[in-house]
Design a protein around this motif. Sequence first.
Motif, PDB file in Angstrom:
ATOM      1  N   GLY A  47       0.735  -1.211  -0.066  1.00  0.00           N
ATOM      2  CA  GLY A  47       0.063   0.042  -0.058  1.00  0.00           C
ATOM      3  C   GLY A  47       0.761   1.094  -0.021  1.00  0.00           C
ATOM      4  N   ALA A  48       0.326   2.233   0.177  1.00  0.00           N
ATOM      5  CA  ALA A  48       0.919   3.662   0.074  1.00  0.00           C
ATOM      6  C   ALA A  48       0.666   4.774   1.117  1.00  0.00           C
ATOM      7  CB  ALA A  48       0.847   4.268  -1.303  1.00  0.00           C
ATOM      8  N   GLY A  49      -0.315   4.554   1.887  1.00  0.00           N
ATOM      9  CA  GLY A  49      -1.095   5.675   2.610  1.00  0.00           C
ATOM     10  C   GLY A  49      -0.449   5.504   4.102  1.00  0.00           C
ATOM     11  N   THR A  50      -0.957   6.774   4.833  1.00  0.00           N
ATOM     12  CA  THR A  50      -0.355   6.594   6.094  1.00  0.00           C
ATOM     13  C   THR A  50      -1.636   6.644   7.183  1.00  0.00           C
ATOM     14  OG1 THR A  50      -0.330   9.211   5.974  1.00  0.00           O
ATOM     15  CG2 THR A  50       1.822   8.112   5.806  1.00  0.00           C
ATOM     16  N   GLY A  51      -2.515   6.270   6.797  1.00  0.00           N
ATOM     17  CA  GLY A  51      -4.000   6.123   7.784  1.00  0.00           C
ATOM     18  C   GLY A  51      -3.473   4.821   8.715  1.00  0.00           C
ATOM     19  N   ALA A  52      -4.248   4.582   9.547  1.00  0.00           N
ATOM     20  CA  ALA A  52      -3.941   3.445  10.508  1.00  0.00           C
ATOM     21  C   ALA A  52      -4.064   1.956   9.840  1.00  0.00           C
ATOM     22  CB  ALA A  52      -5.126   3.536  11.640  1.00  0.00           C
ATOM     23  N   GLY A  53      -5.288   1.913   8.841  1.00  0.00           N
ATOM     24  CA  GLY A  53      -5.215   0.677   8.135  1.00  0.00           C
ATOM     25  C   GLY A  53      -4.334   0.625   7.002  1.00  0.00           C
ATOM     26  N   ASP A  54      -3.644   1.524   6.408  1.00  0.00           N
ATOM     27  CA  ASP A  54      -2.371   1.645   5.643  1.00  0.00           C
ATOM     28  C   ASP A  54      -1.317   1.073   6.323  1.00  0.00           C
ATOM     29  OD1 ASP A  54      -3.888   2.705   3.104  1.00  0.00           O
ATOM     30  OD2 ASP A  54      -3.680   4.666   4.206  1.00  0.00           O
ATOM     31  N   LEU A  55      -0.980   1.771   7.530  1.00  0.00           N
ATOM     32  CA  LEU A  55       0.093   1.194   8.247  1.00  0.00           C
ATOM     33  C   LEU A  55       0.092  -0.128   8.917  1.00  0.00           C
ATOM     34  CD1 LEU A  55       0.574   4.458  10.375  1.00  0.00           C
ATOM     35  CD2 LEU A  55       1.771   3.744   8.396  1.00  0.00           C
ATOM     36  N   PRO A  80      12.586   1.261   0.852  1.00  0.00           N
ATOM     37  CA  PRO A  80      12.218   2.226  -0.143  1.00  0.00           C
ATOM     38  C   PRO A  80      10.698   2.356  -0.141  1.00  0.00           C
ATOM     39  CG  PRO A  80      13.799   0.566  -0.899  1.00  0.00           C
ATOM     40  CD  PRO A  80      13.177   0.044   0.395  1.00  0.00           C
ATOM     41  N   PHE A  81       9.832   1.333   0.390  1.00  0.00           N
ATOM     42  CA  PHE A  81       8.416   1.638   0.272  1.00  0.00           C
ATOM     43  C   PHE A  81       7.995   2.419   1.399  1.00  0.00           C
ATOM     44  CE2 PHE A  81       9.522  -2.262  -2.004  1.00  0.00           C
ATOM     45  CZ  PHE A  81       8.812  -1.902  -3.344  1.00  0.00           C
ATOM     46  N   ALA A  82       8.679   2.857   2.328  1.00  0.00           N
ATOM     47  CA  ALA A  82       8.360   3.371   3.708  1.00  0.00           C
ATOM     48  C   ALA A  82       9.036   4.851   3.857  1.00  0.00           C
ATOM     49  CB  ALA A  82       8.639   2.477   4.704  1.00  0.00           C
ATOM     50  N   ALA A  83       8.793   5.710   2.703  1.00  0.00           N
ATOM     51  CA  ALA A  83       9.422   7.039   2.546  1.00  0.00           C
ATOM     52  C   ALA A  83       8.981   7.852   3.837  1.00  0.00           C
ATOM     53  CB  ALA A  83       9.205   7.718   1.493  1.00  0.00           C
ATOM     54  N   GLU A  84       7.791   7.858   4.019  1.00  0.00           N
ATOM     55  CA  GLU A  84       7.214   8.715   4.824  1.00  0.00           C
ATOM     56  C   GLU A  84       7.580   8.449   6.493  1.00  0.00           C
ATOM     57  OE1 GLU A  84       5.167   7.345   2.808  1.00  0.00           O
ATOM     58  OE2 GLU A  84       4.713   8.835   1.330  1.00  0.00           O
ATOM     59  N   PRO A  85       7.649   9.196   7.331  1.00  0.00           N
ATOM     60  CA  PRO A  85       8.261   8.895   8.675  1.00  0.00           C
ATOM     61  C   PRO A  85       7.227   7.898   9.338  1.00  0.00           C
ATOM     62  CG  PRO A  85       8.367  11.338   8.152  1.00  0.00           C
ATOM     63  CD  PRO A  85       7.950  10.907   7.202  1.00  0.00           C
ATOM     64  N   ALA A  86       5.688   8.057   9.190  1.00  0.00           N
ATOM     65  CA  ALA A  86       5.045   6.984   9.858  1.00  0.00           C
ATOM     66  C   ALA A  86       5.041   5.684   9.248  1.00  0.00           C
ATOM     67  CB  ALA A  86       3.532   7.558   9.371  1.00  0.00           C
ATOM     68  N   ARG A  87       5.396   5.800   7.940  1.00  0.00           N
ATOM     69  CA  ARG A  87       5.521   4.203   7.488  1.00  0.00           C
ATOM     70  C   ARG A  87       6.918   3.617   7.795  1.00  0.00           C
ATOM     71  NH1 ARG A  87       2.132   2.474   3.367  1.00  0.00           N
ATOM     72  NH2 ARG A  87       3.596   1.615   2.333  1.00  0.00           N
ATOM     73  N   ALA A  88       7.729   4.381   7.720  1.00  0.00           N
ATOM     74  CA  ALA A  88       9.107   4.303   8.307  1.00  0.00           C
ATOM     75  C   ALA A  88       9.004   3.512   9.747  1.00  0.00           C
ATOM     76  CB  ALA A  88      10.237   5.098   8.291  1.00  0.00           C
ATOM     77  N   ALA A  89       8.305   4.063  10.659  1.00  0.00           N
ATOM     78  CA  ALA A  89       8.139   3.729  11.963  1.00  0.00           C
ATOM     79  C   ALA A  89       7.288   2.235  12.135  1.00  0.00           C
ATOM     80  CB  ALA A  89       7.590   4.718  12.921  1.00  0.00           C
ATOM     81  N   ALA A  90       6.300   2.300  11.221  1.00  0.00           N
ATOM     82  CA  ALA A  90       5.387   1.085  11.126  1.00  0.00           C
ATOM     83  C   ALA A  90       6.193  -0.191  10.663  1.00  0.00           C
ATOM     84  CB  ALA A  90       4.195   1.229  10.220  1.00  0.00           C
ATOM     85  N   LEU A  91       7.114   0.204   9.812  1.00  0.00           N
ATOM     86  CA  LEU A  91       7.947  -0.763   9.394  1.00  0.00           C
ATOM     87  C   LEU A  91       9.080  -1.404  10.243  1.00  0.00           C
ATOM     88  CD1 LEU A  91       9.170  -2.479   6.918  1.00  0.00           C
ATOM     89  CD2 LEU A  91      10.471  -0.471   6.210  1.00  0.00           C
ATOM     90  N   LEU A  92       9.570  -0.430  11.102  1.00  0.00           N
ATOM     91  CA  LEU A  92      10.380  -0.772  12.231  1.00  0.00           C
ATOM     92  C   LEU A  92       9.716  -1.491  13.037  1.00  0.00           C
ATOM     93  CD1 LEU A  92      12.500   2.568  12.221  1.00  0.00           C
ATOM     94  CD2 LEU A  92      13.306   0.148  11.808  1.00  0.00           C
ATOM     95  N   VAL A 140       2.518  -6.281  17.580  1.00  0.00           N
ATOM     96  CA  VAL A 140       2.656  -5.456  16.250  1.00  0.00           C
ATOM     97  C   VAL A 140       1.585  -4.195  16.133  1.00  0.00           C
ATOM     98  CG1 VAL A 140       2.696  -5.548  13.823  1.00  0.00           C
ATOM     99  CG2 VAL A 140       4.062  -7.115  15.119  1.00  0.00           C
ATOM    100  N   ALA A 141       0.220  -5.045  16.449  1.00  0.00           N
ATOM    101  CA  ALA A 141      -0.950  -4.011  16.217  1.00  0.00           C
ATOM    102  C   ALA A 141      -0.884  -2.674  17.019  1.00  0.00           C
ATOM    103  CB  ALA A 141      -2.226  -4.612  16.437  1.00  0.00           C
ATOM    104  N   ALA A 142      -0.435  -2.829  18.260  1.00  0.00           N
ATOM    105  CA  ALA A 142      -0.363  -2.080  19.408  1.00  0.00           C
ATOM    106  C   ALA A 142       0.708  -0.863  18.921  1.00  0.00           C
ATOM    107  CB  ALA A 142      -0.052  -2.520  20.786  1.00  0.00           C
ATOM    108  N   GLY A 143       1.942  -1.482  18.472  1.00  0.00           N
ATOM    109  CA  GLY A 143       2.982  -0.518  18.001  1.00  0.00           C
ATOM    110  C   GLY A 143       2.356   0.201  17.027  1.00  0.00           C
ATOM    111  N   VAL A 144       1.901  -0.252  15.912  1.00  0.00           N
ATOM    112  CA  VAL A 144       1.425   0.350  14.751  1.00  0.00           C
ATOM    113  C   VAL A 144       0.304   1.400  15.182  1.00  0.00           C
ATOM    114  CG1 VAL A 144       0.483   0.170  12.378  1.00  0.00           C
ATOM    115  CG2 VAL A 144       2.318  -1.432  13.063  1.00  0.00           C
ATOM    116  N   LEU A 145      -0.485   1.004  15.835  1.00  0.00           N
ATOM    117  CA  LEU A 145      -1.608   1.952  16.183  1.00  0.00           C
ATOM    118  C   LEU A 145      -1.010   3.018  17.014  1.00  0.00           C
ATOM    119  CD1 LEU A 145      -4.505  -0.543  16.780  1.00  0.00           C
ATOM    120  CD2 LEU A 145      -4.247   1.009  15.021  1.00  0.00           C
TER     121      LEU A 145
END
Length: 154
Positions: A47-55, A80-92, A140-145
């Motif tokens: 995906g590509a967004g930064t909403g809760a569902g996307d993350l 490379p698919f997690a350029a935005e800070p929120a996506r990078a944090a969710a990936l981490l 994982v869900a708690a961290g991403v949320l």
Amino acid sequence: MRQPGTVVPRRLVRLAPWDMAAFALGLFLVIAAVMRPAHTLVAEALGAGTGAGDLLQLAGVATVLANATNNLPTYLALEPFAAEPARAAALLVAVNVGPVVLIWGSLANLLWRDRCRVRGLEVSSRRFALEGLLVMPTAVAAGVLAVALAVAAR
């Protein structure tokens, strides 16, 4: 005579977990080879967004891949698919908290099991997976949320 606490390079070399280092290197090579032709498919799955569902989608895919392969090459492949800070944090969150189901999902898991074996404690891969499955989805869900809430609060 050597002083106590003196570092002996040959001893350090013998203590290094070379088999695990070779394993990790092999995983990096496999992931790199697979990612080139699968780039478009992976981008769609993440995906590509930064909403809760996307993350959560990004973290779910990353968690599965980290367990199937290993967290380090998975992170490098998906970064490379997690350029935005929120996506990078969710990936981490996903690659650090998620790979607690399959023993090879993290080098930390492998090192932990190796140290347990050295001390006479045997933990089966099956038990490790079953107990990991109990905690991983919630963790994982708690961290991403938490990441999603931080983004929404800004």
